[in-house]
Enzyme design. Structure first.
Site, PDB file in Angstrom:
ATOM      1  N   TYR A   1      -9.826  14.976  -5.364  1.00  0.00           N
ATOM      2  CA  TYR A   1      -8.989  14.456  -6.462  1.00  0.00           C
ATOM      3  C   TYR A   1      -8.239  15.592  -7.163  1.00  0.00           C
ATOM      4  O   TYR A   1      -7.020  15.516  -7.378  1.00  0.00           O
ATOM      5  CB  TYR A   1      -9.882  13.709  -7.455  1.00  0.00           C
ATOM      6  CG  TYR A   1      -9.152  13.077  -8.621  1.00  0.00           C
ATOM      7  CD1 TYR A   1      -8.526  11.840  -8.488  1.00  0.00           C
ATOM      8  CD2 TYR A   1      -9.089  13.712  -9.861  1.00  0.00           C
ATOM      9  CE1 TYR A   1      -7.858  11.254  -9.562  1.00  0.00           C
ATOM     10  CE2 TYR A   1      -8.432  13.135 -10.936  1.00  0.00           C
ATOM     11  CZ  TYR A   1      -7.828  11.902 -10.781  1.00  0.00           C
ATOM     12  OH  TYR A   1      -7.172  11.323 -11.854  1.00  0.00           O
TER      13      TYR A   1
ATOM     14  N   LYS B   1      -4.142  16.346  -7.523  1.00  0.00           N
ATOM     15  CA  LYS B   1      -3.408  16.470  -8.793  1.00  0.00           C
ATOM     16  C   LYS B   1      -2.708  17.826  -8.881  1.00  0.00           C
ATOM     17  O   LYS B   1      -1.593  17.919  -9.408  1.00  0.00           O
ATOM     18  CB  LYS B   1      -4.351  16.238  -9.972  1.00  0.00           C
ATOM     19  CG  LYS B   1      -4.924  14.817 -10.035  1.00  0.00           C
ATOM     20  CD  LYS B   1      -3.832  13.756 -10.144  1.00  0.00           C
ATOM     21  CE  LYS B   1      -4.384  12.344 -10.230  1.00  0.00           C
ATOM     22  NZ  LYS B   1      -3.347  11.306 -10.293  1.00  0.00           N
TER      23      LYS B   1
ATOM     24  N   ASP C   1       0.878  -1.173   0.000  1.00  0.00           N
ATOM     25  CA  ASP C   1       0.000   0.000   0.000  1.00  0.00           C
ATOM     26  C   ASP C   1       0.913   1.220   0.000  1.00  0.00           C
ATOM     27  O   ASP C   1       1.647   1.453   0.969  1.00  0.00           O
ATOM     28  CB  ASP C   1      -0.881  -0.045   1.258  1.00  0.00           C
ATOM     29  CG  ASP C   1      -1.798   1.166   1.372  1.00  0.00           C
ATOM     30  OD1 ASP C   1      -1.509   2.212   0.756  1.00  0.00           O
ATOM     31  OD2 ASP C   1      -2.797   1.067   2.110  1.00  0.00           O
ATOM     32  N   VAL C   2       0.884   2.001  -1.079  1.00  0.00           N
ATOM     33  CA  VAL C   2       1.865   3.092  -1.217  1.00  0.00           C
ATOM     34  C   VAL C   2       1.664   4.210  -0.192  1.00  0.00           C
ATOM     35  O   VAL C   2       2.536   5.067  -0.044  1.00  0.00           O
ATOM     36  CB  VAL C   2       1.866   3.708  -2.640  1.00  0.00           C
ATOM     37  CG1 VAL C   2       2.336   2.686  -3.666  1.00  0.00           C
ATOM     38  CG2 VAL C   2       0.511   4.292  -3.001  1.00  0.00           C
TER      39      VAL C   2
HETATM   40  P1  NAD Z   1      -7.116   2.266 -12.171  1.00  0.00           P
HETATM   41  O1  NAD Z   1      -8.146   2.308 -11.120  1.00  0.00           O
HETATM   42  O2  NAD Z   1      -7.238   1.274 -13.272  1.00  0.00           O
HETATM   43  O3  NAD Z   1      -5.670   2.089 -11.541  1.00  0.00           O
HETATM   44  C1  NAD Z   1      -5.290   2.576 -10.289  1.00  0.00           C
HETATM   45  C2  NAD Z   1      -4.336   1.587  -9.666  1.00  0.00           C
HETATM   46  O4  NAD Z   1      -3.876   2.085  -8.413  1.00  0.00           O
HETATM   47  C3  NAD Z   1      -5.017   0.227  -9.373  1.00  0.00           C
HETATM   48  O5  NAD Z   1      -4.134  -0.801  -9.779  1.00  0.00           O
HETATM   49  C4  NAD Z   1      -5.170   0.246  -7.863  1.00  0.00           C
HETATM   50  O6  NAD Z   1      -5.190  -1.041  -7.273  1.00  0.00           O
HETATM   51  C5  NAD Z   1      -3.925   1.025  -7.475  1.00  0.00           C
HETATM   52  N1  NAD Z   1      -3.969   1.530  -6.109  1.00  0.00           N
HETATM   53  C6  NAD Z   1      -4.997   2.178  -5.482  1.00  0.00           C
HETATM   54  N2  NAD Z   1      -4.672   2.434  -4.200  1.00  0.00           N
HETATM   55  C7  NAD Z   1      -3.406   1.948  -4.023  1.00  0.00           C
HETATM   56  C8  NAD Z   1      -2.517   1.912  -2.920  1.00  0.00           C
HETATM   57  N3  NAD Z   1      -2.870   2.433  -1.716  1.00  0.00           N
HETATM   58  N4  NAD Z   1      -1.307   1.325  -3.076  1.00  0.00           N
HETATM   59  C9  NAD Z   1      -0.951   0.809  -4.268  1.00  0.00           C
HETATM   60  N5  NAD Z   1      -1.749   0.809  -5.349  1.00  0.00           N
HETATM   61  C10 NAD Z   1      -2.961   1.373  -5.221  1.00  0.00           C
HETATM   62  O7  NAD Z   1      -7.075   3.734 -12.769  1.00  0.00           O
HETATM   63  P2  NAD Z   1      -6.116   4.421 -13.850  1.00  0.00           P
HETATM   64  O8  NAD Z   1      -6.971   5.249 -14.693  1.00  0.00           O
HETATM   65  O9  NAD Z   1      -5.216   3.424 -14.483  1.00  0.00           O
HETATM   66  O10 NAD Z   1      -5.305   5.409 -12.894  1.00  0.00           O
HETATM   67  C11 NAD Z   1      -3.894   5.421 -12.820  1.00  0.00           C
HETATM   68  C12 NAD Z   1      -3.422   6.858 -12.547  1.00  0.00           C
HETATM   69  O11 NAD Z   1      -3.734   7.677 -13.675  1.00  0.00           O
HETATM   70  C13 NAD Z   1      -4.081   7.524 -11.338  1.00  0.00           C
HETATM   71  O12 NAD Z   1      -3.117   8.293 -10.655  1.00  0.00           O
HETATM   72  C14 NAD Z   1      -5.125   8.419 -11.983  1.00  0.00           C
HETATM   73  O13 NAD Z   1      -5.458   9.528 -11.167  1.00  0.00           O
HETATM   74  C15 NAD Z   1      -4.383   8.832 -13.232  1.00  0.00           C
HETATM   75  N6  NAD Z   1      -5.261   9.382 -14.293  1.00  0.00           N
HETATM   76  C16 NAD Z   1      -6.164   8.584 -14.928  1.00  0.00           C
HETATM   77  C17 NAD Z   1      -6.960   9.138 -15.937  1.00  0.00           C
HETATM   78  C18 NAD Z   1      -7.965   8.325 -16.711  1.00  0.00           C
HETATM   79  O14 NAD Z   1      -8.696   8.914 -17.520  1.00  0.00           O
HETATM   80  N7  NAD Z   1      -8.053   7.017 -16.540  1.00  0.00           N
HETATM   81  C19 NAD Z   1      -6.816  10.473 -16.267  1.00  0.00           C
HETATM   82  C20 NAD Z   1      -5.891  11.256 -15.587  1.00  0.00           C
HETATM   83  C21 NAD Z   1      -5.109  10.691 -14.604  1.00  0.00           C
END
Ligand code: NAD
Length: 266
Positions: free
Chosen positions: A164, A168, A64-65
């Site tokens: 959120y 960011k 857990d980060v």
């Molecule tokens: P996702 O939900 O598929 O992936 C998020 C990952 O983070 C999952 O594998 C989850 O298990 C992991 N995670 C959550 N809490 C954690 C913890 N405490 N310790 C370790 N791992 C943990 O979503 P995503 O879209 O792939 O998101 C990845 C990143 O990209 C995030 O930072 C998100 O804010 C960012 N982001 C996504 C989008 C989008 O449109 N999907 C846009 C902008 C930014």
């Protein structure tokens, strides 16, 4: 072309969505990859199997980060296996959406703990190792690279998602300040600002034609982003090809930041 051959990378939240594509892209570019996960160990292990079958090298580590001791142990396990770290991708992130007046302290803290404190804890471990080890010329001209997954919401305010968007905005200033501090040591810190990428975090924005059509009105390029779009950007930012790039956010968003509401004269 294996631009990252011999380097070792850790990707947080790597068993889903953007993190998965980033980990696979780094592995294809020749890096040894740590697949960090917090839940669903089977999918993390499957990624390790697939990367190895394709001739790459990977291990999965649960942590857990947002927990200092777990982050410390994860880096120790990585060093025991791969010896060091060259590339950190801070990617793990969550949303806990709520109208602001109903937002609980738990919803606020959960997002800040993972999205911001998690980035701090992992970057600190990586930076300590980069400074201890220094540059290894046959791997990279830099002593280390950190990439933080930000969002277009480091710029675009987002009602109903105040926790959120605040996280960011924080990541943006975290990356820039850290870049300024570590650049004299030849450590590069940059961020990626994805727009709307097709992953589980935003499923409700693309899983019906109606919601997808509404989303596309925000994207001048006319398509939703795919996780691989971010994977390619991450490989470039991690490689020596981007050696003079420091403290930026590279937006990969199909033009979402171009004020699409003004495309028909406002
Ligand atoms: P996702 O939900 O598929 O992936 C998020 C990952 O983070 C999952 O594998 C989850 O298990 C992991 N995670 C959550 N809490 C954690 C913890 N405490 N310790 C370790 N791992 C943990 O979503 P995503 O879209 O792939 O998101 C990845 C990143 O990209 C995030 O930072 C998100 O804010 C960012 N982001 C996504 C989008 C989008 O449109 N999907 C846009 C902008 C930014």
């Amino acid at each position: 072309m294996q631009q990252l051959k011999g380097q070792s990378a850790l990707v947080t939240g790597a068993n889903s969505g953007i993190g998965k594509a980033v980990a696979e892209s780094l592995a294809s570019a020749g890096a040894n990859v740590v697949i960090n996960y917090v839940s669903d160990p089977d999918s993390a292990q499957q990624m390790v199997t697939n990367i190895k079958a394709a001739g790459g090298n990977a291990i999965a580590i649960k942590a857990d980060v947002s927990k200092e001791d777990q982050v410390h142990d994860m880096f120790q396990k990585m060093f025991d296996t791969f010896g060091t770290i060259d590339i950190l991708v801070n990617n793990a992130g969550i949303q806990k959406d709520s109208p602001f007046v109903d937002m609980t302290l738990d919803q606020w803290m959960a997002v800040i703990n993972v999205n911001l404190t998690g980035y701090f804890l992992c970057a600190r471990e990586a930076a300590r190792e980069f400074l201890r080890r220094g540059i290894v010329k046959d791997r990279s001209v830099a002593a280390g690279k950190i990439i933080c997954m930000s969002s277009v919401h480091e710029r675009i305010p987002w009602a109903g998602h105040v926790n959120y968007a605040s996280s960011k905005g924080g990541i943006m200033m975290f990356s820039k300040s850290l870049s300024q501090e570590l650049a004299p040591h030849h450590i590069r810190v940059n961020a990626i600002g994805p727009g709307a990428i097709r992953t589980p975090i935003n499923k409700s924005a693309w899983d019906t034609q109606e919601s997808l059509d509404r989303l596309l009105t925000l994207i001048p390029y006319g398509r939703i982003g795919e996780p691989e779009d971010i994977g390619k950007a991450a490989v470039w930012l991690a490689s020596d090809e981007s050696d003079y790039v420091n403290g930026i956010t590279l937006f990969v968003d199909g033009g979402m930041l171009l004020y699409p509401g003004f495309s028909t004269n406002g």
